[in-house]
Design a protein around this motif. Structure first.
Motif, PDB file in Angstrom:
ATOM      1  N   THR A 153       0.865  -1.385   0.099  1.00  0.00           N
ATOM      2  CA  THR A 153       0.071   0.183  -0.171  1.00  0.00           C
ATOM      3  C   THR A 153       1.337   1.093  -0.011  1.00  0.00           C
ATOM      4  O   THR A 153       0.487   2.001  -0.612  1.00  0.00           O
ATOM      5  CB  THR A 153      -1.148  -0.484   1.007  1.00  0.00           C
ATOM      6  OG1 THR A 153      -1.706  -0.939   1.224  1.00  0.00           O
ATOM      7  CG2 THR A 153      -1.435   1.432   1.255  1.00  0.00           C
ATOM      8  N   GLU A 154       2.244   1.388   0.883  1.00  0.00           N
ATOM      9  CA  GLU A 154       2.732   2.323   1.093  1.00  0.00           C
ATOM     10  C   GLU A 154       3.690   3.376  -0.297  1.00  0.00           C
ATOM     11  O   GLU A 154       3.655   3.789  -0.949  1.00  0.00           O
ATOM     12  CB  GLU A 154       3.861   2.455   2.088  1.00  0.00           C
ATOM     13  CG  GLU A 154       5.067   3.035   1.933  1.00  0.00           C
ATOM     14  CD  GLU A 154       4.115   4.769   2.427  1.00  0.00           C
ATOM     15  OE1 GLU A 154       4.788   5.563   1.956  1.00  0.00           O
ATOM     16  OE2 GLU A 154       3.361   5.131   3.444  1.00  0.00           O
ATOM     17  N   ALA A 155       3.913   1.840  -0.987  1.00  0.00           N
ATOM     18  CA  ALA A 155       4.878   1.515  -2.372  1.00  0.00           C
ATOM     19  C   ALA A 155       3.442   1.762  -3.393  1.00  0.00           C
ATOM     20  O   ALA A 155       4.500   3.065  -4.829  1.00  0.00           O
ATOM     21  CB  ALA A 155       5.392   0.144  -2.683  1.00  0.00           C
ATOM     22  N   LEU A 156       2.794   1.587  -3.545  1.00  0.00           N
ATOM     23  CA  LEU A 156       1.780   1.723  -4.188  1.00  0.00           C
ATOM     24  C   LEU A 156       1.154   3.474  -4.252  1.00  0.00           C
ATOM     25  O   LEU A 156       1.001   4.285  -5.701  1.00  0.00           O
ATOM     26  CB  LEU A 156       0.098   1.167  -4.154  1.00  0.00           C
ATOM     27  CG  LEU A 156      -0.845   1.176  -5.191  1.00  0.00           C
ATOM     28  CD1 LEU A 156      -0.389   0.673  -6.473  1.00  0.00           C
ATOM     29  CD2 LEU A 156      -1.856   0.150  -5.009  1.00  0.00           C
ATOM     30  N   SER A 157       0.971   4.392  -2.758  1.00  0.00           N
ATOM     31  CA  SER A 157       0.590   5.815  -2.949  1.00  0.00           C
ATOM     32  C   SER A 157       1.903   6.231  -3.556  1.00  0.00           C
ATOM     33  O   SER A 157       1.868   7.719  -3.758  1.00  0.00           O
ATOM     34  CB  SER A 157       0.256   5.766  -1.557  1.00  0.00           C
ATOM     35  OG  SER A 157       1.804   6.002  -0.557  1.00  0.00           O
ATOM     36  N   GLN A 158       3.470   5.391  -3.582  1.00  0.00           N
ATOM     37  CA  GLN A 158       4.278   7.076  -4.284  1.00  0.00           C
ATOM     38  C   GLN A 158       4.226   6.611  -5.809  1.00  0.00           C
ATOM     39  O   GLN A 158       5.222   7.253  -6.231  1.00  0.00           O
ATOM     40  CB  GLN A 158       5.345   6.307  -3.646  1.00  0.00           C
ATOM     41  CG  GLN A 158       5.449   6.325  -1.842  1.00  0.00           C
ATOM     42  CD  GLN A 158       6.946   5.299  -1.835  1.00  0.00           C
ATOM     43  OE1 GLN A 158       7.736   6.286  -1.674  1.00  0.00           O
ATOM     44  NE2 GLN A 158       6.720   5.336  -0.137  1.00  0.00           N
ATOM     45  N   LEU A 159       3.149   5.957  -6.395  1.00  0.00           N
ATOM     46  CA  LEU A 159       3.180   6.085  -7.764  1.00  0.00           C
ATOM     47  C   LEU A 159       2.439   7.474  -8.134  1.00  0.00           C
ATOM     48  O   LEU A 159       1.452   8.237  -7.873  1.00  0.00           O
ATOM     49  CB  LEU A 159       2.511   4.884  -8.558  1.00  0.00           C
ATOM     50  CG  LEU A 159       3.353   3.588  -8.189  1.00  0.00           C
ATOM     51  CD1 LEU A 159       2.734   2.139  -8.853  1.00  0.00           C
ATOM     52  CD2 LEU A 159       4.569   3.510  -8.898  1.00  0.00           C
ATOM     53  N   ASP A 160       2.762   7.719  -9.351  1.00  0.00           N
ATOM     54  CA  ASP A 160       2.036   8.726  -9.920  1.00  0.00           C
ATOM     55  C   ASP A 160       0.396   8.880  -9.672  1.00  0.00           C
ATOM     56  O   ASP A 160       0.567   6.940 -10.308  1.00  0.00           O
ATOM     57  CB  ASP A 160       2.484   9.395 -11.054  1.00  0.00           C
ATOM     58  CG  ASP A 160       2.551   8.856 -12.464  1.00  0.00           C
ATOM     59  OD1 ASP A 160       1.488   8.314 -13.056  1.00  0.00           O
ATOM     60  OD2 ASP A 160       3.245   7.834 -12.545  1.00  0.00           O
ATOM     61  N   PRO A 161      -0.087   8.944  -9.564  1.00  0.00           N
ATOM     62  CA  PRO A 161      -1.409   8.615 -10.225  1.00  0.00           C
ATOM     63  C   PRO A 161      -2.547   7.577 -11.308  1.00  0.00           C
ATOM     64  O   PRO A 161      -2.932   6.568 -11.200  1.00  0.00           O
ATOM     65  CB  PRO A 161      -2.480   9.912 -10.185  1.00  0.00           C
ATOM     66  CG  PRO A 161      -1.424  10.985  -9.538  1.00  0.00           C
ATOM     67  CD  PRO A 161      -0.423  10.737  -9.248  1.00  0.00           C
ATOM     68  N   GLY A 162      -2.104   8.385 -12.385  1.00  0.00           N
ATOM     69  CA  GLY A 162      -1.741   7.954 -13.829  1.00  0.00           C
ATOM     70  C   GLY A 162      -1.483   6.501 -13.773  1.00  0.00           C
ATOM     71  O   GLY A 162      -2.048   5.255 -14.191  1.00  0.00           O
ATOM     72  N   SER A 163      -0.680   5.880 -13.324  1.00  0.00           N
ATOM     73  CA  SER A 163       0.443   4.883 -12.517  1.00  0.00           C
ATOM     74  C   SER A 163      -0.389   4.171 -12.028  1.00  0.00           C
ATOM     75  O   SER A 163      -0.288   2.509 -12.590  1.00  0.00           O
ATOM     76  CB  SER A 163       1.834   4.504 -13.319  1.00  0.00           C
ATOM     77  OG  SER A 163       2.943   5.359 -13.918  1.00  0.00           O
ATOM     78  N   ARG A 164      -0.887   4.426 -10.594  1.00  0.00           N
ATOM     79  CA  ARG A 164      -1.458   4.098 -10.350  1.00  0.00           C
ATOM     80  C   ARG A 164      -3.081   3.097 -10.066  1.00  0.00           C
ATOM     81  O   ARG A 164      -2.955   2.229  -9.970  1.00  0.00           O
ATOM     82  CB  ARG A 164      -1.347   5.217  -8.550  1.00  0.00           C
ATOM     83  CG  ARG A 164      -2.491   4.368  -7.345  1.00  0.00           C
ATOM     84  CD  ARG A 164      -2.866   5.558  -6.573  1.00  0.00           C
ATOM     85  NE  ARG A 164      -1.650   6.371  -6.259  1.00  0.00           N
ATOM     86  CZ  ARG A 164      -1.562   7.305  -5.372  1.00  0.00           C
ATOM     87  NH1 ARG A 164      -3.389   8.018  -5.117  1.00  0.00           N
ATOM     88  NH2 ARG A 164      -0.792   8.217  -5.774  1.00  0.00           N
ATOM     89  N   TRP A 165      -2.981   4.392 -10.896  1.00  0.00           N
ATOM     90  CA  TRP A 165      -4.835   3.577 -11.233  1.00  0.00           C
ATOM     91  C   TRP A 165      -4.660   2.533 -12.759  1.00  0.00           C
ATOM     92  O   TRP A 165      -5.504   1.310 -12.317  1.00  0.00           O
ATOM     93  CB  TRP A 165      -5.909   4.293 -11.875  1.00  0.00           C
ATOM     94  CG  TRP A 165      -5.490   4.887 -13.044  1.00  0.00           C
ATOM     95  CD1 TRP A 165      -5.163   6.335 -13.685  1.00  0.00           C
ATOM     96  CD2 TRP A 165      -6.452   4.194 -14.269  1.00  0.00           C
ATOM     97  NE1 TRP A 165      -5.048   6.111 -15.150  1.00  0.00           N
ATOM     98  CE2 TRP A 165      -5.274   5.674 -15.237  1.00  0.00           C
ATOM     99  CE3 TRP A 165      -6.843   3.343 -14.769  1.00  0.00           C
ATOM    100  CZ2 TRP A 165      -6.242   4.489 -17.153  1.00  0.00           C
ATOM    101  CZ3 TRP A 165      -7.969   3.263 -16.196  1.00  0.00           C
ATOM    102  CH2 TRP A 165      -7.525   3.745 -16.650  1.00  0.00           C
ATOM    103  N   MET A 166      -3.577   1.942 -13.217  1.00  0.00           N
ATOM    104  CA  MET A 166      -3.245   1.413 -14.014  1.00  0.00           C
ATOM    105  C   MET A 166      -2.483  -0.086 -13.821  1.00  0.00           C
ATOM    106  O   MET A 166      -3.612  -0.979 -13.774  1.00  0.00           O
ATOM    107  CB  MET A 166      -1.892   1.675 -15.486  1.00  0.00           C
ATOM    108  CG  MET A 166      -2.628   2.587 -16.501  1.00  0.00           C
ATOM    109  SD  MET A 166      -1.452   2.336 -17.524  1.00  0.00           S
ATOM    110  CE  MET A 166      -1.967   3.910 -19.191  1.00  0.00           C
ATOM    111  N   VAL A 167      -1.749  -0.017 -12.572  1.00  0.00           N
ATOM    112  CA  VAL A 167      -1.439  -0.987 -11.285  1.00  0.00           C
ATOM    113  C   VAL A 167      -2.671  -1.872 -10.730  1.00  0.00           C
ATOM    114  O   VAL A 167      -2.705  -2.749 -10.576  1.00  0.00           O
ATOM    115  CB  VAL A 167      -0.448  -0.660 -10.465  1.00  0.00           C
ATOM    116  CG1 VAL A 167       0.070  -1.492  -9.610  1.00  0.00           C
ATOM    117  CG2 VAL A 167       1.000  -0.604 -11.192  1.00  0.00           C
TER     118      VAL A 167
END
Length: 198
Positions: free
Chosen positions: A141-155
């Protein structure tokens, strides 16, 4: 009592029932999809209240536009496309107001439990396995939060919701190659973030 939203009824029949003005049809659609839409919004926005508002906006938009839904993709895909757009708009709005993006919750706070990364798939019921899995979820969760929003939603769509590259390309309205390269970069970034833990 018969209801157009009976359990197990295909969603396309619910959409048809809604278009014909059958009572309870839209409520049944909401019931079938609200948990998934809310979970997606919560992971994108990392704020419970914001996620609730975004999820409400998703279903309000769906109610207004369901007559134009052509069924080329699954209804859940269409709803998650709306959810992704709503969440990205909210994140842009935060930034335009010079506000920092809300911190990704790490532990339960005064308002209740933190929203945590929930990978798809079953888990063993052994207590030590569950504790280990809980710790890993917090780290992910912590790692995911550090992605930019565009990449986060794809992941989120790929690795949590189980969408194919083709479905994500359709959602994002970008070429398949773009999805593959963005997901590859996002996963490499997560691997770097997780490397001290591995």
């Amino acid at each position: 009592m018969e209801s157009p939203g009976g359990k197990g009824q295909p969603v396309d029949l619910l959409v048809e029932a809604f278009r014909k003005g059958k009572p309870g049809a839209f409520e049944a659609i909401v019931q079938a999809h609200q948990d998934r839409v809310y979970s997606f919004c919560a992971r994108m926005l990392s704020d419970r209240e914001d996620a609730l508002d975004a999820a409400q906006e998703v279903f309000l938009s769906a109610w207004r536009n369901l007559s134009r839904f052509r069924g080329e993709a699954a209804l859940s895909t269409w709803l998650l496309r709306i959810a992704a757009n709503r969440c990205l708009n909210r994140i842009r709005r935060r930034k335009s107001l010079s506000e920092r993006e809300a911190p990704w919750p790490e532990s339960p706070g005064e308002e209740g439990e933190a929203i945590i990364f929930q990978p798809a798939g079953g888990e063993a019921d052994l207590p030590d396995r569950l504790a280990e899995t809980g710790e890993m979820r917090e780290i992910l969760t912590e790692a995911l939060s550090q992605l930019d929003p565009g990449s986060r939603w794809m992941v989120l769509l790929s690795d949590v919701e189980g969408f194919s590259y083709e479905e994500i390309a359709d959602l994002a309205e970008v070429p398949l190659g773009t999805v593959k390269s963005r997901l590859h970069r996002a996963r490499m970034a997560m691997r770097r973030l997780l490397s001290p833990v591995a």
